[in-house]
Design an enzyme around this catalytic site. Structure first.
Site, PDB file in Angstrom:
ATOM      1  N   HIS A  72      51.613  34.260  34.225  1.00 14.31           N
ATOM      2  CA  HIS A  72      52.762  34.731  35.012  1.00 14.31           C
ATOM      3  C   HIS A  72      52.592  34.340  36.484  1.00 14.31           C
ATOM      4  CE1 HIS A  72      54.876  37.192  31.910  1.00 14.31           C
ATOM      5  NE2 HIS A  72      53.688  37.124  31.350  1.00 14.31           N
ATOM      6  N   TYR A 340      43.204  41.077  33.364  1.00 15.99           N
ATOM      7  CA  TYR A 340      43.973  41.107  34.614  1.00 15.99           C
ATOM      8  C   TYR A 340      43.021  41.292  35.800  1.00 15.99           C
ATOM      9  CZ  TYR A 340      48.334  41.765  31.880  1.00 15.99           C
ATOM     10  OH  TYR A 340      49.385  41.625  31.009  1.00 15.99           O
TER      11      TYR A 340
HETATM   12  C1  HEM Z   1      45.563  39.985  25.213  1.00 15.78           C
HETATM   13  C2  HEM Z   1      46.805  39.941  25.669  1.00 15.78           C
HETATM   14  C3  HEM Z   1      47.160  39.525  27.073  1.00 15.78           C
HETATM   15  C4  HEM Z   1      46.462  38.775  27.993  1.00 15.78           C
HETATM   16  C5  HEM Z   1      45.103  38.122  27.799  1.00 15.78           C
HETATM   17  C6  HEM Z   1      47.260  38.685  29.201  1.00 15.78           C
HETATM   18  C7  HEM Z   1      46.888  38.036  30.371  1.00 15.78           C
HETATM   19  C8  HEM Z   1      47.521  38.120  31.592  1.00 15.78           C
HETATM   20  C9  HEM Z   1      46.992  37.696  32.877  1.00 15.78           C
HETATM   21  C10 HEM Z   1      45.656  37.002  33.087  1.00 15.78           C
HETATM   22  C11 HEM Z   1      47.905  37.993  33.831  1.00 15.78           C
HETATM   23  C12 HEM Z   1      47.786  37.769  35.348  1.00 15.78           C
HETATM   24  C13 HEM Z   1      47.221  39.047  35.986  1.00 15.78           C
HETATM   25  C14 HEM Z   1      47.038  38.984  37.504  1.00 15.78           C
HETATM   26  O1  HEM Z   1      46.410  38.046  38.033  1.00 15.78           O
HETATM   27  O2  HEM Z   1      47.507  39.929  38.196  1.00 15.78           O
HETATM   28  C15 HEM Z   1      49.030  38.582  33.155  1.00 15.78           C
HETATM   29  C16 HEM Z   1      50.174  38.994  33.769  1.00 15.78           C
HETATM   30  C17 HEM Z   1      51.226  39.558  33.103  1.00 15.78           C
HETATM   31  N1  HEM Z   1      51.286  39.944  31.778  1.00 15.78           N
HETATM   32 FE1  HEM Z   1      49.855  39.700  30.402  1.00 15.78          FE
HETATM   33  N2  HEM Z   1      48.430  39.378  29.006  1.00 15.78           N
HETATM   34  C18 HEM Z   1      48.404  39.898  27.721  1.00 15.78           C
HETATM   35  C19 HEM Z   1      49.370  40.676  27.127  1.00 15.78           C
HETATM   36  C20 HEM Z   1      50.557  41.023  27.711  1.00 15.78           C
HETATM   37  C21 HEM Z   1      51.577  41.855  27.111  1.00 15.78           C
HETATM   38  C22 HEM Z   1      51.473  42.529  25.727  1.00 15.78           C
HETATM   39  C23 HEM Z   1      52.598  41.931  28.015  1.00 15.78           C
HETATM   40  C24 HEM Z   1      53.910  42.670  27.941  1.00 15.78           C
HETATM   41  C25 HEM Z   1      54.148  43.694  27.172  1.00 15.78           C
HETATM   42  C26 HEM Z   1      52.210  41.181  29.197  1.00 15.78           C
HETATM   43  C27 HEM Z   1      52.968  41.027  30.347  1.00 15.78           C
HETATM   44  C28 HEM Z   1      52.519  40.490  31.531  1.00 15.78           C
HETATM   45  C29 HEM Z   1      53.320  40.435  32.742  1.00 15.78           C
HETATM   46  C30 HEM Z   1      54.767  40.894  32.924  1.00 15.78           C
HETATM   47  C31 HEM Z   1      52.505  39.858  33.724  1.00 15.78           C
HETATM   48  C32 HEM Z   1      52.882  39.563  35.174  1.00 15.78           C
HETATM   49  C33 HEM Z   1      52.590  40.775  36.031  1.00 15.78           C
HETATM   50  C34 HEM Z   1      52.662  40.380  37.481  1.00 15.78           C
HETATM   51  O3  HEM Z   1      53.763  40.026  37.954  1.00 15.78           O
HETATM   52  O4  HEM Z   1      51.612  40.421  38.105  1.00 15.78           O
HETATM   53  N3  HEM Z   1      50.971  40.641  28.980  1.00 15.78           N
HETATM   54  N4  HEM Z   1      48.783  38.659  31.787  1.00 15.78           N
END
Ligand code: HEM
Length: 365
Positions: A72, A340
């Protein structure tokens, strides 16, 4: 230091400690989980899936973009508030649901993937991260997407899918043999992809529904606990997506223009699970006959630059929850918290960078 193993759901149960670390955090720094922070990246036991290895996976697939989120990466910050109507207090004692309470909210709309200047595309997963700032330093953080279910049941599945679907240089497409082999092993992902096809993306961020997907336990003031999943349902008219390719920043530009023209609103809907509903499998939808509660309205009023102290610097760790909400045993939740934190720690160490989508040019900041 012992390696954390993300294959074991119990490896790092999200805890009150994680929540407390998030409380009072300055720009999300305090939400960095110390356990995950101290973990190495799998050098000692290379076969185990650690937060470090999962985070490395994003760099393998999307390249390394110093200072940006590993997933993201493209996004824009927003601000607004949540007005509760009191109905949510039936299931949770969290103050955010108290009748008539207005809670300030800082958020971030995003597109999935680790490339910060990727071109907008209708099919790319849309995200919305929110931080509710409650009295006494309590916070509720959530990151939601515009899909009805998640594609992966476990962190291992997420990791393997990400690598299997990596585009081959030159073709821009994944290796069909690798994707077929992955899908043959993961019928839950096939089902989730089919469900997503039945609920195609809408025209933009403003008319998208955003779903939390993971299950949480809500406890009310009498001590009754129920499983809950939440969604934001747009109050803007919902329009079908354009059939043509989008302009490079079209989705974000439309969002910023809409916020310039006036507030955008979403209803917050809590869906209450029954004892037979899975709480640890975000690939499975609950029956649509489940009881729902309209808890209030989220109003977003302005797009923000991703400047210090705004959406850019927040780690939207979904295990940072207020009293009255507890993370479930879903293995994705503990993994998300740890990964995260890794992503945040890496980008903070590199000097956090601002996403190329800049609201300042068009908006009120
Ligand atoms: C094992 C499962 C998942 C992994 C490994 C993962 C990994 C990541 C990572 C690395 C980030 C960036 C975090 C940062 O630097 O602040 C991220 C952001 C995000 N993830 Fe996930 N994610 C997973 C599951 C999910 C799920 C289930 C959802 C939604 C229900 C989701 C929604 C989001 C959203 C909306 C962002 C952006 C948040 C922002 O604007 O900082 N993710 N994710």
């Amino acid at each position: 230091m012992e390696q954390e193993d993300l294959q074991s759901p119990a490896s790092r149960a999200p805890s009150r400690r994680a929540a407390l670390l998030g409380i009072g955090a300055v720009a999300g720094v305090g939400a960095v989980d110390l356990g995950a922070f101290l973990l190495a990246s799998g050098r000692l036991t290379p076969d185990r899936l650690t937060p470090g290895r999962l985070t490395d996976g994003f760099e393998t697939v999307f390249g390394k973009h110093a200072g940006f989120r590993r997933n993201h990466a493209k996004g824009v910050g927003v601000a607004g508030s949540f007005l509760a109507n009191g109905a949510g207090s039936a299931v949770s004692e969290a103050v955010v649901f108290e009748d008539g309470r207005t809670t300030p909210v800082t958020g971030r709309f995003s597109l999935s993937g680790g490339v910060p200047d990727v071109a907008d595309a209708t099919q790319t997963v849309r995200g919305l991260g929110l931080r509710f700032d409650l009295p006494d330093g309590e916070q509720w953080r959530t990151a939601m997407i515009n899909r009805p279910v998640f594609q992966d049941r476990t962190p291992q599945g997420f990791y393997e899918r990400m690598l299997a679907f990596k585009a081959i240089p030159g073709t821009g497409k994944p290796d069909p043999e690798k994707t077929a082999a992955f899908l043959a092993e993961h019928p839950e992902t096939v089902r989730a992809m089919e469900l997503a096809k039945q609920q195609p993306p809408t025209s933009g961020f403003a008319d998208s529904s955003f779903n939390g997907l993971n299950t949480f336990h809500f406890s009310n003031s009498s001590g009754d606990t129920v499983p809950v999943r939440w969604s934001l349902i747009p109050l803007q008219p919902v329009r079908p997506a354009a059939k043509r390719p989008l302009g490079r920043n079209e989705l974000f530009e439309k969002l910023i223009a809409a916020l310039d023209a006036g507030p955008l609103r979403w209803r917050m809907v809590l869906t209450i699970g029954r004892p037979e509903d899975p709480v640890d499998d975000a690939t499975e939808a609950w029956p649509d006959t489940r009881r729902t509660i309209d808890a209030g309205v989220l109003t977003l009023t302005s797009a923000r630059t991703e400047a210090a102290g705004e959406g850019r610097d927040i780690n939207f760790d979904p295990t940072v929850v207020p009293r009255g909400i507890t993370p479930s045993s879903d293995p994705l939740l503990s993994a998300r918290s740890a990964v995260y934190a890794q992503s945040f720690t890496r980008r903070a160490g590199e000097g956090i960078r601002t996403s190329p989508v800049k609201a300042a040019e068009e908006s009120d900041v």
